[in-house]
Design an enzyme around this catalytic site. Structure first.
Site, PDB file in Angstrom:
ATOM      1  N   SER A  49      42.301  45.790  21.700  1.00 52.01           N
ATOM      2  CA  SER A  49      41.646  46.686  22.651  1.00 52.01           C
ATOM      3  C   SER A  49      41.229  45.977  23.931  1.00 52.01           C
ATOM      4  O   SER A  49      40.703  46.610  24.846  1.00 52.01           O
ATOM      5  CB  SER A  49      40.414  47.323  21.998  1.00 52.01           C
ATOM      6  N   HIS A  89      47.828  50.242  22.117  1.00 52.06           N
ATOM      7  CA  HIS A  89      46.422  50.431  21.779  1.00 52.06           C
ATOM      8  C   HIS A  89      46.152  51.871  21.361  1.00 52.06           C
ATOM      9  O   HIS A  89      46.105  52.775  22.190  1.00 52.06           O
ATOM     10  CB  HIS A  89      45.546  50.046  22.983  1.00 52.06           C
ATOM     11  N   GLU A 131      47.430  53.671  24.711  1.00 51.91           N
ATOM     12  CA  GLU A 131      47.620  52.831  25.897  1.00 51.91           C
ATOM     13  C   GLU A 131      48.743  51.841  25.611  1.00 51.91           C
ATOM     14  O   GLU A 131      48.702  51.140  24.588  1.00 51.91           O
ATOM     15  CB  GLU A 131      46.356  52.024  26.214  1.00 51.91           C
ATOM     16  N   ASN A 152      38.739  50.758  27.818  1.00 52.83           N
ATOM     17  CA  ASN A 152      37.600  49.887  27.546  1.00 52.83           C
ATOM     18  C   ASN A 152      37.045  49.247  28.809  1.00 52.83           C
ATOM     19  O   ASN A 152      35.873  48.875  28.847  1.00 52.83           O
ATOM     20  CB  ASN A 152      37.983  48.832  26.521  1.00 52.83           C
TER      21      ASN A 152
END
Length: 289
Positions: free
Chosen positions: A117, A138, A150, A188
């Site tokens: 991540s 991800h 992602e 993130n």
């Protein structure tokens, strides 16, 4: 692609295995030993059973998906895999060891991917047998529910690798976004500063856990508050991502909140340990401060 390998049978790995099997792929699910891999499949079976009870899937679809998932031990099982996805804990040393081990067994045209991540893909690719066939994929938790993946290419990732993994992701019914190999990628990079700031606010006495979560949930129209979400993600994972953002950018705004560090040091990692910002052991979550 026909066969997907998943390294790590925890919450994320089991979720990836489940959606892959439901899409018709043969799935090889591994962990540190066969018992943990089998436990991961047992968890998938329970989740699918709940979907059958709620009449969201048919019993036949559940049985078909479970038939496609095979718990395995050791990297030798991945010799026939077209794509192997690492879904281990968010620690670079562990991930690199997995890539080095699994890489010895992969076919010359197989793809190796990481569900990291936040850790840089270009750096992780150094531990793979061929950086051109390595990239980030991800998923988000819980994988069967969340509709996003992602994709992150490293400096050496080949176009063919990206195209193949994108086709796999779309076959799962997921929306695909592409991120450059920057700390935290897209989600993130935006999310963790908010969760971290909620920890700062709590530690500085701005408001209680309940009021911080309620304010953000209703004031920002979010489905859950930031401290609840942090408990679902895992406070250890949140801390590791903050540290990657901090070290990767050198920007002090990503400095982990001291209270977040303390909770992790205490072993209060959130829902997975039964205690984080909330105590999850009872019928309803109860704030721990």
């Amino acid at each position: 692609m026909k066969t997907i390998g998943v390294v790590g049978a925890g919450q994320m790995g089991a979720g990836i295995a489940q959606v892959s099997a439901q899409a018709g792929y043969r799935v090889l699910l591994s962990d540190v030993d066969l018992a943990r891999a089998s436990s991961g499949k047992d968890g998938i079976a329970k989740g699918l059973a709940r979907l059958v009870e709620k009449e969201k899937i048919a019993a036949e679809a559940r049985d078909a998906a479970l038939t496609l998932i095979e718990p395995v031990a050791g990297s030798a099982a991945f010799a026939d895999a077209d794509l192997v996805i690492e879904a281990a804990t968010e620690r670079e040393d562990i991930k690199r060891a997995i890539f080095a081990d699994v890489g010895k067994m992969l076919r010359g045209d197989a793809i190796l991917a990481s569900n990291t991540s936040s850790i840089p893909i270009t750096r992780l690719a150094q531990a793979s047998p061929d950086p051109a066939r390595f990239m980030g994929v991800h998923f988000f938790n819980p994988v069967p529910v969340m509709g996003l993946i992602e994709l992150i290419r490293g400096l050496a990732t080949a176009d063919a690798t990206v195209s193949a993994v994108e086709a796999y992701g779309r076959s799962l019914g997921k929306e695909i976004v592409h991120a450059n190999d920057a700390p935290g990628f897209i989600v993130n990079r935006v999310l963790l500063p908010m969760l971290n700031e909620a920890c700062f606010a709590l530690g500085e006495g701005v408001a209680t856990i309940r009021d911080i979560d309620t304010a953000c949930r209703l004031g920002l129209n979010h489905p859950m508050g930031p401290l609840t979400l942090a408990d679902f993600i895992g406070l250890d994972t949140c801390l590791e991502i903050c540290r990657v953002l901090h070290s990767g950018t050198g920007d002090p705004k990503f400095r982990p909140a001291p209270l977040l560090v303390k909770y992790v040091e205490a072993g209060w990692l959130g829902k997975k340990t039964g205690r984080g910002f909330y105590d999850w052991t009872g019928p309803e979550p109860v704030p721990t401060r």
